[in-house]
Design a protein around this motif. Structure first.
Motif, PDB file in Angstrom:
ATOM      1  N   ILE A   1      36.497  57.857  42.275  1.00  0.00           N
ATOM      2  CA  ILE A   1      37.134  57.951  40.856  1.00  0.00           C
ATOM      3  C   ILE A   1      36.390  56.938  39.869  1.00  0.00           C
ATOM      4  O   ILE A   1      35.765  55.986  40.356  1.00  0.00           O
ATOM      5  N   PRO A   2      36.667  57.217  38.561  1.00  0.00           N
ATOM      6  CA  PRO A   2      35.897  56.299  37.817  1.00  0.00           C
ATOM      7  C   PRO A   2      36.301  54.865  37.734  1.00  0.00           C
ATOM      8  O   PRO A   2      35.186  54.189  37.382  1.00  0.00           O
ATOM      9  N   TYR A   3      37.585  54.452  38.127  1.00  0.00           N
ATOM     10  CA  TYR A   3      37.781  52.967  38.137  1.00  0.00           C
ATOM     11  C   TYR A   3      38.813  52.631  39.044  1.00  0.00           C
ATOM     12  O   TYR A   3      39.810  53.217  39.307  1.00  0.00           O
ATOM     13  N   VAL A   4      38.596  51.664  39.830  1.00  0.00           N
ATOM     14  CA  VAL A   4      39.256  51.156  41.029  1.00  0.00           C
ATOM     15  C   VAL A   4      39.249  49.668  40.905  1.00  0.00           C
ATOM     16  O   VAL A   4      38.093  49.026  40.686  1.00  0.00           O
TER      17      VAL A   4
ATOM     18  N   VAL B   1      30.238  50.864  40.673  1.00  0.00           N
ATOM     19  CA  VAL B   1      29.644  49.580  40.801  1.00  0.00           C
ATOM     20  C   VAL B   1      30.563  48.568  41.068  1.00  0.00           C
ATOM     21  O   VAL B   1      31.297  48.401  40.235  1.00  0.00           O
ATOM     22  N   TRP B   2      30.432  47.948  41.922  1.00  0.00           N
ATOM     23  CA  TRP B   2      31.307  46.716  42.429  1.00  0.00           C
ATOM     24  C   TRP B   2      30.998  45.756  41.621  1.00  0.00           C
ATOM     25  O   TRP B   2      29.880  45.274  41.502  1.00  0.00           O
ATOM     26  N   ARG B   3      32.015  44.741  41.184  1.00  0.00           N
ATOM     27  CA  ARG B   3      31.928  43.728  40.488  1.00  0.00           C
ATOM     28  C   ARG B   3      32.927  42.727  40.792  1.00  0.00           C
ATOM     29  O   ARG B   3      34.301  43.000  40.680  1.00  0.00           O
ATOM     30  N   LEU B   4      32.725  41.504  41.310  1.00  0.00           N
ATOM     31  CA  LEU B   4      33.531  40.654  41.601  1.00  0.00           C
ATOM     32  C   LEU B   4      34.051  39.917  40.326  1.00  0.00           C
ATOM     33  O   LEU B   4      33.192  39.503  39.427  1.00  0.00           O
TER      34      LEU B   4
ATOM     35  N   THR C   1      42.196  31.607  48.507  1.00  0.00           N
ATOM     36  CA  THR C   1      42.014  31.572  49.610  1.00  0.00           C
ATOM     37  C   THR C   1      41.113  32.889  50.041  1.00  0.00           C
ATOM     38  O   THR C   1      40.745  33.147  51.003  1.00  0.00           O
ATOM     39  N   CYS C   2      40.842  33.870  49.072  1.00  0.00           N
ATOM     40  CA  CYS C   2      40.218  34.957  49.222  1.00  0.00           C
ATOM     41  C   CYS C   2      40.935  35.969  50.096  1.00  0.00           C
ATOM     42  O   CYS C   2      40.398  36.782  50.514  1.00  0.00           O
ATOM     43  N   VAL C   3      42.491  35.754  50.305  1.00  0.00           N
ATOM     44  CA  VAL C   3      43.246  36.737  50.864  1.00  0.00           C
ATOM     45  C   VAL C   3      43.296  38.211  50.132  1.00  0.00           C
ATOM     46  O   VAL C   3      43.172  39.145  50.518  1.00  0.00           O
ATOM     47  N   TRP C   4      43.383  37.572  48.892  1.00  0.00           N
ATOM     48  CA  TRP C   4      43.415  38.744  47.869  1.00  0.00           C
ATOM     49  C   TRP C   4      42.402  38.746  46.687  1.00  0.00           C
ATOM     50  O   TRP C   4      42.819  38.093  45.794  1.00  0.00           O
ATOM     51  N   PRO C   5      40.963  39.142  47.209  1.00  0.00           N
ATOM     52  CA  PRO C   5      40.179  38.843  45.862  1.00  0.00           C
ATOM     53  C   PRO C   5      40.177  39.835  44.755  1.00  0.00           C
ATOM     54  O   PRO C   5      40.707  40.766  45.152  1.00  0.00           O
ATOM     55  N   LEU C   6      39.835  39.348  43.835  1.00  0.00           N
ATOM     56  CA  LEU C   6      40.049  40.190  42.563  1.00  0.00           C
ATOM     57  C   LEU C   6      38.498  40.858  42.213  1.00  0.00           C
ATOM     58  O   LEU C   6      37.708  40.090  42.279  1.00  0.00           O
ATOM     59  N   TYR C   7      38.642  42.167  42.275  1.00  0.00           N
ATOM     60  CA  TYR C   7      37.308  42.711  41.915  1.00  0.00           C
ATOM     61  C   TYR C   7      37.783  44.122  41.504  1.00  0.00           C
ATOM     62  O   TYR C   7      38.535  44.491  41.306  1.00  0.00           O
ATOM     63  N   GLU C   8      36.483  44.869  41.116  1.00  0.00           N
ATOM     64  CA  GLU C   8      36.689  46.255  40.235  1.00  0.00           C
ATOM     65  C   GLU C   8      35.659  46.785  40.829  1.00  0.00           C
ATOM     66  O   GLU C   8      34.386  46.505  41.021  1.00  0.00           O
ATOM     67  N   VAL C   9      35.613  48.264  40.754  1.00  0.00           N
ATOM     68  CA  VAL C   9      34.657  49.206  41.176  1.00  0.00           C
ATOM     69  C   VAL C   9      34.678  50.180  39.922  1.00  0.00           C
ATOM     70  O   VAL C   9      35.457  50.886  39.804  1.00  0.00           O
ATOM     71  N   GLU C  10      33.653  50.136  39.076  1.00  0.00           N
ATOM     72  CA  GLU C  10      33.612  50.805  37.892  1.00  0.00           C
ATOM     73  C   GLU C  10      32.351  51.923  38.131  1.00  0.00           C
ATOM     74  O   GLU C  10      31.327  51.668  38.129  1.00  0.00           O
TER      75      GLU C  10
END
Lengths: 397, 312
Positions: B187-190, B257-260, B245-254
């Motif tokens: 999908i376009p954005y996650v 394309v993955w982006r931290l 702690t990186c238990v819940w990393p913030l990122y997006e996939v547009e």
């Protein structure tokens, strides 16, 4: 105009003439052809409906609920397990007072899995708050869809409407049928302009609250009142429909009931078989008659009591097994409708035709034979039986 | 929208989720919902769709709604299909000239209503491509019914259906990675986000999700003081610890394309996140050190994979 259509095509054609805003579509035998025909209308630009081909019947009903709440006219079609998967949402649709139209092509519920006709699906949904109108043949299936919206959308009613026809027997058999002109259909159903809806700019709306005990019962009573109000609305719409079609409908159809002493009460296509048997019996001097229930919800209890008041013995024929150990659902309704009559006919229940088991005129004649005995002896035991069961001794393979 | 995020300007917008709702003190859900709805442009209307949940029973108890926009709740497992239906109606009515202006469609559901019972409905709606946003407020268990495990509950967490006893040590299985499953829907954005700091991350992702055409999905960490068993005042800190702690990393996939979105200055040990929460208390008992080690190694492994995906 005259045409020759299967029940499914007749229903799909009525939906095309209506051109609803949204259709929730999911295939299940024997209703699959309805969304198939409709998809072709969409593909050919004959309708501009938003066609949402979902991943389950649960979602098709969810789509219909949301679309109708948003201010659109929503339709769907289903059968059997598909209707069962919708059950939770049937109640939501009715309690949100959303006049969705659903074509239910009746089919036996699993298990064991069976694709043929009985009413176990819609009878299971009989207490969900939906209006239920049953067709005997293709013509009635077509007519009922066209009457559904003017009934359900009336402010005093605002309930969803399920129009039912017999799987395969009606849905797949091709019959001669009279179709209305599309303009006449559109004029008959009119525009859908609800007072409140989600997409109304001037006034946002919230639908589907958590309803605590301080309010829940008032809402349920309003729903019950709406179902009562539906009865007169169904008759009004039938009268208007007669003006444009010449075809007359009531809550039920009485066949040779004027002086009938022995009568059947049943639903759907079996009425055709029963009428043929009754004609034959009448030639032999048997005062036989039939009440074909058309509207099961709201149940026409008082009217049915009047229709059966002069009879001596009545067989209620249920094409679904309710597992109540006390007879099928139509029997229970008929018994309770007749209870307050000063003089009641004897009543028996015959469950028949489950999973598409055929019923012939001879079977109906046998039922009348039994009613004739009961009229003389008053012996109704056993009052609840199943038609045409093979004996235990018979080979089952 | 200006590209520079300004919290002050954002909170000056008219509020769309009013106060007086019945969510618990120390619950993040109201913060998440307000934060997402705040990303709507002032002039745009929304239809909010809600699965049965804490949020639903707390914000729309008859006869009071906390929403300034239109709102619909139908059932537990069908919020995505419900949103599809509203969007379909909008398209149909727009085509027929019966509705004016821009309306956006935003669904809120908990993790039970998303990872579990509503999963099919969600997957179907995403595949069909409706122009909608689905927001999972992930509090990692069925909180509305009283803290039962879901497929989002992390390993070792104590819930009422994964109790700690002489044999049981909390949930046996790892958390389902729903965000990645949604990525696989193409999908376009996650995006994965949380109401952290000045809400920039939550805001910008919400804005993108709302104003990107097509189906968009946000997974928002949403701590629950009852289920997670932390002091109410610690909400913001718990979220910060989950992220650091990186238990819940913030990122997006547009568009694939993955982006931290956030690289912790110093990646903290997982036990810093676990320690303040009662649901993980048994992990700190003598002899249970292996649990913390395994939890750490699982987080590390997932984090490494995310770094690889996002080329960070």
């Amino acid at each position: 105009m005259s045409s020759r259509l299967s029940g499914n095509e007749a229903v799909a054609y009525a939906m095309k003439q209506i051109n609803p805003d949204v259709m929730g579509a999911f295939p299940i035998t024997p209703s699959t052809e309805i969304p198939e025909y409709f998809a072709a209308y969409v593909a050919n630009g004959e309708v501009n409906t938003e066609y949402v081909a979902v991943e389950s019947e649960h979602s098709s009903m969810s789509v219909c609920i949301a679309a109708q709440a948003a201010g659109a006219r929503a339709v769907s079609a289903t059968s059997s397990c598909g209707l069962a998967l919708m059950y939770e949402l049937l109640y939501v649709a009715a309690s949100c007072r959303l006049p969705i139209t659903l074509a239910c092509v009746n089919r036996a519920l699993s298990g064991p899995i069976n694709i043929n006709h009985d009413y176990s699906d819609s009878m299971g949904a009989r207490d969900s708050g939906w209006i239920q109108i049953y067709a005997e043949n293709n013509q009635e299936a077509y007519d009922n869809i066209i009457m559904a919206m003017p009934i359900g959308e009336t402010p005093s009613v605002r309930l969803p409407v399920m129009t039912c026809m017999d799987g395969f027997i009606t849905s797949h058999a091709v019959e001669n049928i009279e179709l209305l002109e599309t303009d006449a259909v559109r004029k008959f159903i009119g525009e859908y302009n609800p007072e409140h809806y989600l997409l109304k700019k001037e006034n946002p709306l919230a639908v589907g609250p958590y309803d605590v005990s301080a309010y829940y019962m008032e809402h349920k009573v309003q729903e019950a009142e709406a179902m009562k109000a539906a009865k007169s609305r169904i008759l009004e719409v039938a009268a208007e429909f007669e003006k444009i079609s010449g075809r007359r409908y009531g809550l039920f159809e009485e066949y040779r009931m004027e002086d009938a002493q022995l009568a059947l009460v049943l639903i759907g296509s079996t009425a055709g078989t029963a009428k043929a048997a009754i004609d034959k019996l009448r030639e032999d001097g048997v005062k036989a008659g039939l009440v074909k229930i058309r509207v099961f919800r709201p149940f026409p209890g008082e009217e049915l009591a009047r229709a059966l008041a002069g009879t001596k013995a009545v067989a209620v024929m249920d094409k679904s097994e309710g597992f109540s150990a006390n007879g099928g659902p139509l029997f229970a309704e008929t018994c309770s409708a007749l209870y307050n009559l000063k003089e009641r006919p004897y009543l028996i229940n015959i469950v028949y035709g489950l999973g598409g088991r055929d019923v012939r005129t001879e079977d109906i004649e046998k039922v009348f034979g039994r009613l004739a005995d009961i009229a003389v002896t008053g012996e109704t035991h056993p009052a609840y039986t199943h038609m045409g069961q093979r004996s235990r001794e018979e080979e089952t393979v | 929208m200006s590209t520079v995020y300004n919290l002050k300007r954002e909170v000056e917008k008219p509020i769309r989720l009013t106060g007086g709702h019945r969510l618990c003190a120390g619950c993040s859900t109201g913060v998440v919902v307000s934060g997402v709805l705040r990303a709507l442009d002032r002039e745009d209307r929304a239809v909010v769709v809600n699965a049965t949940s804490c949020l639903q029973v707390s914000t729309f108890m008859y006869p009071y709604t906390a929403y300034m926009d239109s709102y619909i709740h139908s059932a537990f497992e069908n919020s995505a299909a419900t949103c599809s239906g509203v969007e379909a109606a909008y398209n149909a009515l727009k085509r027929r000239g019966k509705v004016e202006g821009t309306v956006k469609f935003i669904t809120f559901a908990g993790d039970g209503g998303t990872y579990d019972i509503g999963f099919q409905s969600l997957s179907g709606a995403m595949e069909r491509g409706h122009d909608m946003v689905y927001v999972c407020y992930d509090n990692e268990a069925y909180m509305n019914t009283g803290i039962q495990r879901s497929s989002s509950t992390p390993r070792f967490a104590r819930t009422t259906t994964t109790p700690v006893g002489s044999v049981g040590q909390g949930k046996k299985q790892n958390k389902k990675d729903l965000t990645e499953i949604l990525v696989a829907h193409n999908i376009p954005y996650v995006a994965q986000t949380a109401p952290i700091g000045n809400f920039r991350d939550l805001h910008s992702k919400s804005y993108k999700a709302i104003y990107t055409e097509g189906p968009c999905f946000l997974n928002v960490l949403s701590p629950c003081p009852r289920g997670w068993d932390y002091p109410m005042a610690m909400l913001a800190e718990i979220i910060k610890l989950a992220v650091d702690t990186c238990v819940w990393p913030l990122y997006e996939v547009e568009e694939g394309v993955w982006r931290l979105s956030y690289m912790p200055k110093k990646k903290l040990p997982v036990e810093d996140f676990l320690r303040p929460q009662g649901r993980f208390r048994h992990m700190f008992r003598q002899g249970n050190e292996w649990m913390i080690e395994e939890a750490q190694s699982y987080v590390d492994q997932k984090w490494e994979r995310l770094l690889e995906h996002s080329g960070a």
